[in-house]
Design a protein around this motif. Structure first.
Motif, short mmCIF file in Angstrom:
data_model
loop_
_atom_site.label_atom_id
_atom_site.label_comp_id
_atom_site.label_asym_id
_atom_site.label_seq_id
_atom_site.Cartn_x
_atom_site.Cartn_y
_atom_site.Cartn_z
N GLU A 1 0.84 -1.20 0.00
CA GLU A 1 0.00 0.00 0.00
C GLU A 1 0.87 1.25 0.00
N PRO A 2 1.18 1.78 -1.20
CA PRO A 2 2.02 2.97 -1.26
C PRO A 2 1.26 4.22 -0.81
N VAL A 3 2.01 5.16 -0.25
CA VAL A 3 1.42 6.43 0.20
C VAL A 3 2.07 7.63 -0.48
N ARG A 4 3.22 7.40 -1.13
CA ARG A 4 3.87 8.48 -1.86
C ARG A 4 4.72 7.89 -2.98
N ARG B 1 6.42 13.03 -4.38
CA ARG B 1 5.03 13.44 -4.61
C ARG B 1 4.12 12.65 -3.68
N GLN B 2 3.03 13.29 -3.32
CA GLN B 2 2.09 12.64 -2.42
C GLN B 2 0.68 13.07 -2.77
N GLY B 3 -0.28 12.21 -2.52
CA GLY B 3 -1.68 12.49 -2.82
C GLY B 3 -2.42 11.18 -3.03
N ALA C 1 0.11 5.64 -15.89
CA ALA C 1 0.62 5.76 -14.52
C ALA C 1 1.55 6.96 -14.38
N ILE C 2 2.43 7.17 -15.36
CA ILE C 2 3.38 8.29 -15.30
C ILE C 2 2.63 9.62 -15.34
N ASN C 3 1.63 9.72 -16.20
CA ASN C 3 0.83 10.95 -16.26
C ASN C 3 0.11 11.20 -14.94
N ALA C 4 -0.38 10.13 -14.31
CA ALA C 4 -1.05 10.28 -13.00
C ALA C 4 -0.05 10.72 -11.93
N ILE C 5 1.17 10.21 -12.00
CA ILE C 5 2.21 10.62 -11.05
C ILE C 5 2.50 12.10 -11.23
N ARG C 6 2.65 12.53 -12.47
CA ARG C 6 2.98 13.93 -12.74
C ARG C 6 1.85 14.88 -12.33
N ALA C 7 0.64 14.37 -12.16
CA ALA C 7 -0.48 15.21 -11.72
C ALA C 7 -0.50 15.38 -10.19
N LEU C 8 0.28 14.56 -9.48
CA LEU C 8 0.33 14.66 -8.02
C LEU C 8 1.16 15.88 -7.60
N PRO C 9 0.82 16.48 -6.45
CA PRO C 9 1.62 17.60 -5.98
C PRO C 9 3.03 17.18 -5.55
N VAL C 10 4.01 18.00 -5.92
CA VAL C 10 5.40 17.77 -5.53
C VAL C 10 5.59 18.27 -4.10
#
Length: 189
Positions: free
Chosen positions: A74-77, A98-100, A165-174
């Motif tokens: 279960e990843p959180v970041r 990134r986290q969210g 997945a990469i696009n979803a990661i890039r949408a997360l806040p840094v």
């Protein structure tokens, strides 16, 4: 005095039997730690094999290869690593945390990898299509204990990366950015 010893003994037995009974509802008890998943490590952008794959010099131990995400992980970041501009001697290696909400990230990694398009030539299966594409960033999924794994990015029938997945990661806040100056590997003689 003999009777008092018996009473004290009975009280001690009664107290010991009552401790830790199944009816214990102490809300201050610490929750059980999450299960340990084999193969998890601390995330790093400076592992020798990660830097070498980008043509950079690194002597740190290697990072594990990408793999499928374990069901109970279960990843959180997320931590990403990728190169940026630099000089002839050094490159800037960017580490972003990134986290969210990671549900879209996990859904992107759950996409199936398509079988490669092949044709049989002289009894040997050979790929019929190739794709020229950018290399995705190195990705670490990190759990609450700070341990991580590198997920395998699914691919299409010509070997192209599925970027969901990469696009979803890039949408997360840094939450943190670290710039590492890394020596560029000397070209072979």
């Amino acid at each position: 005095m003999g009777a008092s010893r018996i009473i004290v003994g009975l009280l001690a037995i009664g107290l010991t039997a009552g401790c830790g009974s199944s009816g214990d509802t102490d809300d201050t008890a610490e929750p059980a730690p999450p299960p340990t998943i084999p193969g998890l490590v601390e995330p790093t952008c400076l592992a020798g094999n990660l830097l070498a794959s980008a043509g950079l010099v690194g002597s740190a131990p290697p990072a594990p290869e990408p793999t499928s995400i374990p069901d109970d992980f279960e990843p959180v970041r997320v931590v990403t690593c990728e190169g940026s501009d630099g000089t002839d001697e050094n490159a800037t290696w960017i580490e972003e945390h990134r986290q969210g909400d990671l549900s879209a990230v996990l859904a992107g990694y759950e996409l199936p990898t398509d079988p490669l398009k092949t044709t049989r030539i002289n009894g040997v299966d050979q790929r019929t299509c190739y794709i020229d594409q950018m290399t995705p960033p190195i990705v670490w999924l990190v759990d609450t204990q700070g341990l991580a794994m590198r997920p395998e990015l699914p691919t299409g029938e010509c070997g192209e990366y599925k970027w969901v997945a990469i696009n979803a990661i890039r949408a997360l806040p840094v939450t943190e950015t670290i710039s590492h100056m890394i020596p560029v590997a000397a070209p072979p003689p």
